[in-house]
Design an enzyme around this catalytic site. Structure first.
Site, PDB file in Angstrom:
ATOM      1  N   GLU A  64       0.745  -1.121   0.051  1.00 40.50           N
ATOM      2  CA  GLU A  64       0.154  -0.177  -0.030  1.00 40.50           C
ATOM      3  C   GLU A  64       0.747   1.422  -0.072  1.00 40.50           C
ATOM      4  O   GLU A  64       0.358   2.397  -0.550  1.00 40.50           O
ATOM      5  CB  GLU A  64      -1.047  -0.071   1.255  1.00 40.50           C
ATOM      6  N   SER A 337     -54.677 -25.768  32.734  1.00 41.00           N
ATOM      7  CA  SER A 337     -54.414 -26.550  34.323  1.00 41.00           C
ATOM      8  C   SER A 337     -53.119 -26.380  34.847  1.00 41.00           C
ATOM      9  O   SER A 337     -52.822 -26.720  35.730  1.00 41.00           O
ATOM     10  CB  SER A 337     -55.063 -28.098  34.243  1.00 41.00           C
TER      11      SER A 337
END
Length: 689
Positions: A64, A337
């Site tokens: 780079e 229940s």
């Protein structure tokens, strides 16, 4: 031009620390704190420059910006080329140094727009940074912020994404490839065909550049081979059960004061309560028990909670492909229940013993109910104790018990045990409230039953164990803890629920190596069926229901009850969950339901037998009649029938209009219509002799 540049120089400060783009995504772990469950937000993990091997740094510099350590942070030739291409209308060229790229990525105050103004600002900031910061500092920030593709920002995230190793373990060839990727991250992220050929050539050019800069000798360069790339894995939110986990983790983090920005940018390490092995066991239990031809409309949820902490350690939220709305946390259906144990506990807490007799005959007329309340099949049980009432899930017995103890007291205890007040309040005045007309989620019910297992102590259900921030500070999560009811109430209620599994409606849930307490549940017309139960170490709830609120029916089983497939799923999961765990016993009850005037045949009576002695006619020890039990005033008004609701609280659920004669859409149970109790044994009389 010099004057204009001077003014721009003076007016362009280096962005302050608040503008640095060093966001790190959060990592979510299973309960071991090591196994990664998901990653959220920015996929970045910052590392010190010293942690990056020198040959990796050299590869990036060679690829780079070869003059990085010699230049002033700006390439005049590259910048001139970029400015000219912009002015001439051509695509803007890069021409940026490592310092310029770092400035563009590190400082969020600099936009990414392609313009001369932004480019000039970038140049000025780069020059100022080069004069005020060391080259090593600049390189460290660059390596931690540059984008490498595969959703990875920074060299550490890229090392993991491409090669599955930390940056310190990268080879020379691997480091060179990451350096090559920077130029075209999208193209080289997962190259094939022409892109693979281009990526290979780019990698070779980086190796050659490293030889030219002296980072590698000619011999070392010749030894390098193109590295093998790991298969790309999406860093987006996972699917399936893990997707449901992420939803719950984010929601709890928000409740605990963490914003979405904190989650996505602050690098949190979140350790959840979920056990990966038991998550797999939960899904396996459901899939192994349900027949292959189970209708796709039938949905199943499972949740397991540690009673000692409130941690949700496992769940099954359903088939993710069918619905992203989970059945364990979000879906709420009638408890049926499985709500009766809260009524039982309220009575015990009020001082009524297990030997208390309640009316189990059918039907039962209550002043506050618009119609008589029946038992399943119209069966009458006579005057029965609370153990028998629980064991056989007798509707009228619990309606009678609710009237004796007071419905407000039932509501208060259920809320203390973990059922949210907002879900209770619409039903608390209904005579059938003790039978489970309120809707709950599987997690809420597992949490509520966990209160019994924890000797009456309720630990708020939660899904996060700890949160560690980017600085390393760890916050341990401590759930809210309350004494919902007494230890003795818990012990007595638990004993009654053990009889459900031993010889009642829940025998399919037996674990043959240890004691189990639990309760079946079936709403009216089997629109929702449940089994919720626990050992001393773990509480688990399983529900099954349909989106359209129709009867839950499965080929080969017909219309379901809580004691059928839900109980079998519960057993399959708990068998695996309890494997290898020590066998623990439940505490002793204060009594076993056998009062001084207990008649073992009372619980087997039906309407054809002689009417049993009413509770207020029993003689006392002095021989005088007992004081009559307080009777309900009958002044409570029956709440109006509720409007049709979806069977769960899905904000995205839209009820479909139905023709008037097709039975309607999803409708919640009318408050005065009892859920069906779970099927009792068909022959209620004791064997001859």
């Amino acid at each position: 031009m010099i004057a204009v540049f001077g003014v721009a120089w003076a007016m362009t400060p280096i962005p302050d620390a608040s503008q640095t783009a060093v966001a790190q995504g959060s990592v979510i772990f299973y309960r071991d704190g090591k196994t990664v469950l998901a990653r959220q937000g920015e996929n970045r993990k910052n590392v010190k420059l010293a942690e990056v091997p020198k040959y990796v740094r050299d590869a990036v510099i060679a690829a780079e910006n070869r003059t990085f350590y010699q230049d002033e942070g700006v390439s005049l030739r590259g910048t001139a080329r970029a400015v000219w291409s912009t002015v001439s209308g051509q695509q803007l060229q890069g021409g940026s140094t490592i310092t310029q790229q770092m400035v563009r990525n590190y400082y969020s105050g600099l936009s990414q727009e392609r313009s001369i103004t932004r480019k000039i600002k970038e140049i000025i900031v780069a020059l100022k940074v080069d004069r005020s910061r060391s080259k090593d500092w600049v390189l460290e920030q660059y390596l931690n912020t540059i984008y490498f593709g595969r959703g990875a920002s920074g060299i550490q995230a890229a090392s993991q994404a491409y090669f599955g190793v930390d940056v310190g373990k990268l080879t020379v060839a691997q480091g060179a490839y990451l350096a090559a990727v920077i130029q075209q991250p999208s193209r080289f992220a997962e190259p094939s065909g022409a892109n693979l050929k281009a990526a290979t050539e780019r990698w070779k050019s980086v190796i050659n550049a490293m030889r030219q800069t002296g980072a590698l000798t000619a011999a070392q360069a010749a030894e390098q081979r193109f590295p093998k790339l790991n298969k790309a894995v999406s860093t987006l939110i996972p699917k399936g059960q893990e997707h449901y986990i992420v939803d719950q983790v984010e929601a709890e983090l928000n409740r605990r004061g963490y914003s979405d920005e904190d989650i996505n940018q602050d690098g949190l390490k979140v350790t959840t309560t979920f056990d990966k092995k038991l998550m797999t066991a939960a899904e396996k239990a459901v899939n192994s028990v349900l027949p292959d031809d189970t209708p796709k409309e039938v949905r199943t949820g499972l949740a397991a909670v540690d009673p000692a902490t409130g941690e949700v350690i496992a769940f099954y939220g359903g088939r993710f492909k069918s619905s992203q709305y989970d059945n364990a946390f979000s879906a709420k259906v009638q408890a049926g229940s499985t709500f009766k144990p809260y009524t039982l506990a309220a009575a015990l807490q009020a001082g009524l013993p297990l030997s208390t007799r309640v009316n189990g005959n059918s039907p039962m007329t209550v002043a506050s109910a618009s119609t008589p309340i029946p038992n399943e099949g119209g069966t009458s049980y006579g005057m029965i104790n609370l153990v028998t009432a629980t064991q056989n899930s007798v509707n009228t017995a619990f309606v009678d018990l609710g009237q004796k103890v007071g419905l407000d007291n039932v509501a208060k205890l259920a809320e203390a045990a973990g059922i949210p007040k907002a879900q209770i309040d619409p039903h608390r005045s209904a005579a059938t409230f003790p039978l489970g007309v309120a809707s709950v989620s599987a997690v809420q019910q597992a949490s509520g039953f966990g209160t019994f297992a924890a000797n009456g102590v309720h630990h708020e259900a939660h899904v996060i164990r700890s949160v560690t921030d980017a600085s390393g500070r760890t916050t341990e999560i401590r759930a809210r803890t309350d004494q919902a009811f007494s230890e003795q109430t818990a012990a007595d209620a638990t004993y009654a629920m053990t009889q459900v599994v031993k010889a009642g409606t829940g025998t399919s849930a037996r674990l043959y190596d240890r004691p189990v307490a639990g309760k079946t549940g079936t709403s009216d017309e089997s629109a929702a069926v449940w089994f919720a139960g626990f050992t001393p170490q773990l509480a688990t709830a399983v529900n099954m229901f349909r989106d359209d609120n129709k009867t839950v029916s499965v080929p080969g089983y017909g219309d379901l009850y809580g004691g059928t497939l839900p109980a079998r799923i519960w057993q399959a999961f708990m068998t695996e969950a309890m494997r290898g765990k020590p066998v623990k016993e439940f505490p002793e009850p204060s009594e076993y339901g056998y009062g001084p005037y207990w008649n073992p045949y009372d619980s087997w009576r039906d309407e054809r037998d002689e009417e049993p002695v009413a509770p207020d006619e029993r003689p006392t020890e002095s021989g005088e009649p007992a004081e009559p039990d307080p009777q309900p005033t009958g002044t409570e008004e029956q709440p109006p029938e509720e409007e049709s609701q979806p069977p769960f609280d899905d904000p995205g659920f839209e009820q479909q209009e139905q023709a008037p004669d097709d039975g309607g859409g999803p409708v919640e149970q009318a408050p005065d219509q009892p859920p069906a109790e779970d099927q009792p044994p068909t022959d209620l009389r004791p064997p001859a002799g």
